[in-house]
Design an enzyme around this catalytic site. Structure first.
Site, PDB file in Angstrom:
ATOM      1  N   ILE A  13       0.840  -1.206   0.000  1.00  0.00           N
ATOM      2  CA  ILE A  13       0.000   0.000   0.000  1.00  0.00           C
ATOM      3  C   ILE A  13       0.872   1.253   0.000  1.00  0.00           C
ATOM      4  CG2 ILE A  13      -1.933   1.202   1.094  1.00  0.00           C
ATOM      5  CD1 ILE A  13      -2.697  -1.391   2.493  1.00  0.00           C
ATOM      6  N   THR A 124      -6.186  -0.955  10.732  1.00  0.00           N
ATOM      7  CA  THR A 124      -6.840  -2.011   9.941  1.00  0.00           C
ATOM      8  C   THR A 124      -8.197  -2.370  10.524  1.00  0.00           C
ATOM      9  OG1 THR A 124      -6.694  -4.372   9.395  1.00  0.00           O
ATOM     10  CG2 THR A 124      -5.444  -3.667  11.292  1.00  0.00           C
ATOM     11  N   ASP A 125      -9.051  -2.930   9.691  1.00  0.00           N
ATOM     12  CA  ASP A 125     -10.360  -3.383  10.204  1.00  0.00           C
ATOM     13  C   ASP A 125     -10.215  -4.591  11.121  1.00  0.00           C
ATOM     14  OD1 ASP A 125      -9.815  -5.384   8.315  1.00  0.00           O
ATOM     15  OD2 ASP A 125     -11.733  -5.219   7.277  1.00  0.00           O
ATOM     16  N   GLU A 126      -9.042  -5.242  11.084  1.00  0.00           N
ATOM     17  CA  GLU A 126      -8.859  -6.446  11.926  1.00  0.00           C
ATOM     18  C   GLU A 126      -8.849  -6.104  13.403  1.00  0.00           C
ATOM     19  OE1 GLU A 126      -6.340  -9.579  10.822  1.00  0.00           O
ATOM     20  OE2 GLU A 126      -6.617  -9.250   8.688  1.00  0.00           O
ATOM     21  N   TYR A 148      -1.063 -10.414  15.019  1.00  0.00           N
ATOM     22  CA  TYR A 148      -0.966  -9.253  14.110  1.00  0.00           C
ATOM     23  C   TYR A 148      -2.015  -8.207  14.478  1.00  0.00           C
ATOM     24  CZ  TYR A 148      -2.271  -6.388  10.102  1.00  0.00           C
ATOM     25  OH  TYR A 148      -2.627  -5.318   9.306  1.00  0.00           O
ATOM     26  N   LYS A 152      -1.575  -4.387  15.994  1.00  0.00           N
ATOM     27  CA  LYS A 152      -2.122  -3.202  15.312  1.00  0.00           C
ATOM     28  C   LYS A 152      -3.106  -2.460  16.229  1.00  0.00           C
ATOM     29  CE  LYS A 152      -1.582  -1.999  11.584  1.00  0.00           C
ATOM     30  NZ  LYS A 152      -0.580  -1.080  10.987  1.00  0.00           N
ATOM     31  N   ASN A 177      -9.582  -5.263   3.578  1.00  0.00           N
ATOM     32  CA  ASN A 177      -8.567  -5.935   2.747  1.00  0.00           C
ATOM     33  C   ASN A 177      -8.351  -5.212   1.425  1.00  0.00           C
ATOM     34  OD1 ASN A 177      -9.554  -8.069   4.609  1.00  0.00           O
ATOM     35  ND2 ASN A 177      -8.075  -9.297   3.472  1.00  0.00           N
ATOM     36  N   LEU A 188      -3.941 -13.545  -0.046  1.00  0.00           N
ATOM     37  CA  LEU A 188      -4.862 -14.401  -0.808  1.00  0.00           C
ATOM     38  C   LEU A 188      -4.853 -14.137  -2.321  1.00  0.00           C
ATOM     39  CD1 LEU A 188      -7.232 -16.568  -0.575  1.00  0.00           C
ATOM     40  CD2 LEU A 188      -8.736 -14.599  -0.771  1.00  0.00           C
TER      41      LEU A 188
HETATM   42  P1  NAD Z   1       3.471  -4.879   3.391  1.00  0.00           P
HETATM   43  O1  NAD Z   1       3.826  -6.036   4.255  1.00  0.00           O
HETATM   44  O2  NAD Z   1       3.305  -5.078   1.933  1.00  0.00           O
HETATM   45  O3  NAD Z   1       4.554  -3.720   3.581  1.00  0.00           O
HETATM   46  C1  NAD Z   1       5.079  -3.384   4.829  1.00  0.00           C
HETATM   47  C2  NAD Z   1       6.306  -2.510   4.591  1.00  0.00           C
HETATM   48  O4  NAD Z   1       6.810  -2.109   5.869  1.00  0.00           O
HETATM   49  C3  NAD Z   1       7.442  -3.224   3.866  1.00  0.00           C
HETATM   50  O5  NAD Z   1       7.983  -2.398   2.868  1.00  0.00           O
HETATM   51  C4  NAD Z   1       8.462  -3.495   4.972  1.00  0.00           C
HETATM   52  O6  NAD Z   1       9.798  -3.542   4.491  1.00  0.00           O
HETATM   53  C5  NAD Z   1       8.226  -2.295   5.867  1.00  0.00           C
HETATM   54  N1  NAD Z   1       8.650  -2.532   7.254  1.00  0.00           N
HETATM   55  C6  NAD Z   1       8.386  -3.608   8.017  1.00  0.00           C
HETATM   56  N2  NAD Z   1       8.955  -3.459   9.227  1.00  0.00           N
HETATM   57  C7  NAD Z   1       9.580  -2.258   9.223  1.00  0.00           C
HETATM   58  C8  NAD Z   1      10.334  -1.533  10.178  1.00  0.00           C
HETATM   59  N3  NAD Z   1      10.574  -2.028  11.399  1.00  0.00           N
HETATM   60  N4  NAD Z   1      10.824  -0.316   9.847  1.00  0.00           N
HETATM   61  C9  NAD Z   1      10.599   0.201   8.600  1.00  0.00           C
HETATM   62  N5  NAD Z   1       9.917  -0.451   7.646  1.00  0.00           N
HETATM   63  C10 NAD Z   1       9.399  -1.656   7.954  1.00  0.00           C
HETATM   64  O7  NAD Z   1       2.153  -4.270   4.034  1.00  0.00           O
HETATM   65  P2  NAD Z   1       0.882  -3.609   3.343  1.00  0.00           P
HETATM   66  O8  NAD Z   1      -0.059  -4.670   2.990  1.00  0.00           O
HETATM   67  O9  NAD Z   1       1.328  -2.618   2.344  1.00  0.00           O
HETATM   68  O10 NAD Z   1       0.272  -2.844   4.610  1.00  0.00           O
HETATM   69  C11 NAD Z   1       0.722  -1.533   4.926  1.00  0.00           C
HETATM   70  C12 NAD Z   1       0.025  -1.068   6.178  1.00  0.00           C
HETATM   71  O11 NAD Z   1      -1.378  -1.112   5.992  1.00  0.00           O
HETATM   72  C13 NAD Z   1       0.296  -1.943   7.391  1.00  0.00           C
HETATM   73  O12 NAD Z   1       0.403  -1.108   8.512  1.00  0.00           O
HETATM   74  C14 NAD Z   1      -0.930  -2.835   7.497  1.00  0.00           C
HETATM   75  O13 NAD Z   1      -1.159  -3.207   8.837  1.00  0.00           O
HETATM   76  C15 NAD Z   1      -1.996  -1.902   6.995  1.00  0.00           C
HETATM   77  N6  NAD Z   1      -3.173  -2.520   6.361  1.00  0.00           N
HETATM   78  C16 NAD Z   1      -3.014  -3.380   5.308  1.00  0.00           C
HETATM   79  C17 NAD Z   1      -4.128  -3.890   4.673  1.00  0.00           C
HETATM   80  C18 NAD Z   1      -4.021  -4.827   3.495  1.00  0.00           C
HETATM   81  O14 NAD Z   1      -5.030  -5.344   3.035  1.00  0.00           O
HETATM   82  N7  NAD Z   1      -2.838  -5.065   2.952  1.00  0.00           N
HETATM   83  C19 NAD Z   1      -5.416  -3.534   5.109  1.00  0.00           C
HETATM   84  C20 NAD Z   1      -5.541  -2.666   6.211  1.00  0.00           C
HETATM   85  C21 NAD Z   1      -4.404  -2.158   6.808  1.00  0.00           C
HETATM   86  O1  DAU Z   2      -8.529  -6.822   6.773  1.00  0.00           O
HETATM   87  C1  DAU Z   2      -7.343  -6.118   6.624  1.00  0.00           C
HETATM   88  C2  DAU Z   2      -6.192  -7.087   6.675  1.00  0.00           C
HETATM   89  O2  DAU Z   2      -6.248  -7.831   5.477  1.00  0.00           O
HETATM   90  C3  DAU Z   2      -4.839  -6.407   6.823  1.00  0.00           C
HETATM   91  O3  DAU Z   2      -4.794  -5.728   8.056  1.00  0.00           O
HETATM   92  C4  DAU Z   2      -3.714  -7.438   6.738  1.00  0.00           C
HETATM   93  O4  DAU Z   2      -2.449  -6.783   6.746  1.00  0.00           O
HETATM   94  C5  DAU Z   2      -3.849  -8.196   5.433  1.00  0.00           C
HETATM   95  O5  DAU Z   2      -2.878  -9.208   5.364  1.00  0.00           O
HETATM   96  C6  DAU Z   2      -5.246  -8.814   5.322  1.00  0.00           C
HETATM   97  O6  DAU Z   2      -5.439  -9.878   6.296  1.00  0.00           O
HETATM   98  P1  DAU Z   2      -6.244 -11.210   5.929  1.00  0.00           P
HETATM   99  O7  DAU Z   2      -5.828 -12.260   6.845  1.00  0.00           O
HETATM  100  O8  DAU Z   2      -7.691 -10.933   5.788  1.00  0.00           O
HETATM  101  O9  DAU Z   2      -5.648 -11.437   4.432  1.00  0.00           O
HETATM  102  P2  DAU Z   2      -5.061 -12.753   3.714  1.00  0.00           P
HETATM  103  O10 DAU Z   2      -4.837 -12.366   2.300  1.00  0.00           O
HETATM  104  O11 DAU Z   2      -3.945 -13.356   4.473  1.00  0.00           O
HETATM  105  O12 DAU Z   2      -6.304 -13.760   3.796  1.00  0.00           O
HETATM  106  C7  DAU Z   2      -7.566 -13.404   3.239  1.00  0.00           C
HETATM  107  C8  DAU Z   2      -8.497 -14.569   3.485  1.00  0.00           C
HETATM  108  O13 DAU Z   2      -8.065 -15.678   2.697  1.00  0.00           O
HETATM  109  C9  DAU Z   2      -8.520 -15.067   4.917  1.00  0.00           C
HETATM  110  O14 DAU Z   2      -9.837 -15.496   5.239  1.00  0.00           O
HETATM  111  C10 DAU Z   2      -7.581 -16.262   4.909  1.00  0.00           C
HETATM  112  C11 DAU Z   2      -7.775 -16.825   3.511  1.00  0.00           C
HETATM  113  N1  DAU Z   2      -6.601 -17.488   2.923  1.00  0.00           N
HETATM  114  C12 DAU Z   2      -5.431 -16.804   2.864  1.00  0.00           C
HETATM  115  C13 DAU Z   2      -4.303 -17.371   2.331  1.00  0.00           C
HETATM  116  C14 DAU Z   2      -2.990 -16.624   2.297  1.00  0.00           C
HETATM  117  C15 DAU Z   2      -6.702 -18.771   2.392  1.00  0.00           C
HETATM  118  O15 DAU Z   2      -7.787 -19.389   2.425  1.00  0.00           O
HETATM  119  N2  DAU Z   2      -5.580 -19.334   1.860  1.00  0.00           N
HETATM  120  C16 DAU Z   2      -4.377 -18.707   1.817  1.00  0.00           C
HETATM  121  O16 DAU Z   2      -3.384 -19.302   1.337  1.00  0.00           O
END
Ligand code: NAD
Ligand code: DAU
Length: 334
Positions: A13, A124-126, A148, A152, A177, A188
């Site tokens: 993101i 996050t919504d989690e 996790y 958060k 997500n 996923l």
């Molecule tokens: P990501 O895992 O793709 O990226 C995380 C980044 O943070 C990476 O570039 C990593 O190198 C960096 N990082 C990790 N530890 C660090 C540290 N100690 N110091 C500096 N940099 C560090 O994550 P993402 O999916 O892009 O998520 C970004 C943010 O959004 C997170 O805070 C996550 O909790 C939140 N979020 C993600 C989702 C989602 O669906 N991906 C949804 C809601 C919230």
């Molecule tokens: O809701 C926001 C969150 O969404 C963020 O805060 C997290 O950083 C992000 O990783 C994500 O968490 P989820 O656990 O919801 O995402 P993930 O993609 O890991 O899994 C999505 C759904 O799919 C969950 O119900 C688990 C399922 N899953 C996931 C994987 C990786 C599978 O069934 N098989 C898989 O191999």
């Protein structure tokens, strides 16, 4: 010229957000502080790496020395940096506690002593936990299920405490997500798309009926910017799109689009503590003037096509060659 310190900007993101902000604004500069964990990837930022307004600094948000050096240069901090994968937090929570909580504390302390204009904590919504029916609003209690989500939640409320105690001007977007380009292929959608492209099995946890609300990453970037600019100090804002789909529905969409057989689906042991459903009431964020602009179907098709056209991006990550590649390509330039 306003300077943003974006932390974790080499991840999914964060890298989309940096490209979005530099593309949209001229009077802005961005410092990207990222530790480059397995999830950080400078390839995500190729489009901006030569932009004079952009600077990358490799470093850890837990390192007060680096953080205190950079924060005085910034007007705003947007903290994306986190360990973000639920499954990894179940296996080994250590780094989640360090980065997602202690790292946020280090950033907050630096923000406080430097009189930062805005501190945006990407939550996050989690944090709310699971819900069978209805939608979570920002005032609902936080009941995180995984290490996790708990880390958060700790950060989310620590940030709030800095508003209450020190009047630090914080805002806290809580999004559902995300999906889109540059997402690490352990989550996923990118995992299943890339596995399907390689004719590998798609491991569905449990019965596959867990539901997530899928938000296109560009819609989230727009929401984050609006909350950063117009959110009220100390407030959290839900960001979702109402695209509630079960994991089975997502899997079938991917297989259908790629013309791959359902025999690639394989049901595996459920995730421990697996949240059944997330759903957000987004009225408060919409009241600021935001709504998700992308249709789920179109954004999913574009996203799947992106992974089809960027095999070299994800093949390196999946084969573990990335770190070696990174050292060769980038180390001399940092
Ligand atoms: P990501 O895992 O793709 O990226 C995380 C980044 O943070 C990476 O570039 C990593 O190198 C960096 N990082 C990790 N530890 C660090 C540290 N100690 N110091 C500096 N940099 C560090 O994550 P993402 O999916 O892009 O998520 C970004 C943010 O959004 C997170 O805070 C996550 O909790 C939140 N979020 C993600 C989702 C989602 O669906 N991906 C949804 C809601 C919230
Ligand atoms: O809701 C926001 C969150 O969404 C963020 O805060 C997290 O950083 C992000 O990783 C994500 O968490 P989820 O656990 O919801 O995402 P993930 O993609 O890991 O899994 C999505 C759904 O799919 C969950 O119900 C688990 C399922 N899953 C996931 C994987 C990786 C599978 O069934 N098989 C898989 O191999």
């Amino acid at each position: 010229m306003r300077t943003l310190l974006v932390t974790g900007g080499a991840g999914f993101i964060g890298s989309n957000f940096i490209q979005y902000m530099l593309g949209k604004h001229t009077e802005i500069s961005i410092i990207n502080l990222d530790k480059l964990t397995y999830a950080g990837n400078l390839e995500n930022l190729k489009t901006v790496e030569h932009d004079d307004r952009y600077r990358f600094v490799e470093g850890d948000i837990c390192n007060a020395e680096i953080v205190n050096r950079l924060v005085p240069e910034a007007d705003v901090i947007v903290n994306f940096a986190a360990e973000s994968h639920v499954d990894r937090s179940i296996g080994k929570p250590d780094d989640f506690i360090k980065t997602d909580i202690y790292g946020v504390f280090v950033l907050l302390e630096a923000a406080r002593s430097n009189g930062i204009q805005r501190f945006v904590q990407i939550s996050t919504d989690e944090v709310y936990g699971s819900r069978e029916k209805g939608h979570f609003s920002e005032t609902d209690p936080l009941m995180p299920s995984s290490p996790y989500a708990a880390s958060k939640s700790g950060a989310d409320r620590l940030v709030y405490s800095y508003y209450v105690t020190y009047r630090l001007p914080v805002v806290i977007p809580r999004s559902s997500n995300n999906f889109g380009p540059y997402q690490y292929p352990e989550k996923l959608i990118p995992l299943f798309v890339t596995n399907a492209l390689e004719n590998k099995k798609l491991p569905i946890y449990g019965d596959g009926l867990n539901v997530r609300d899928w938000l296109y990453v560009m819609d989230n970037c727009e929401a984050i910017e609006l909350i950063m600019e117009q959110g009220r100090d100390g407030e959290a804002y839900n960001v979702g799109a109402g695209n509630e789909y079960s994991n089975l529905e997502i899997t079938r969409f991917i297989l259908d689009f790629l013309h791959k057989p359902e025999s690639l689906m394989t049901f595996v042991e459920d995730r421990k503590g697996h949240d059944r459903r997330y759903a957000l009431d987004i009225g408060k964020t919409c009241a600021l003037g935001w709504k998700p602009r992308h249709s789920f179907q179109e954004a999913m098709k574009e996203t799947i096509q992106w992974y089809c056209h960027h095999r070299e991006w994800w093949e390196k990550l999946k084969s573990g060659e990335y770190l070696e590649y990174y050292r060769k390509q980038y180390q001399n330039r940092l």
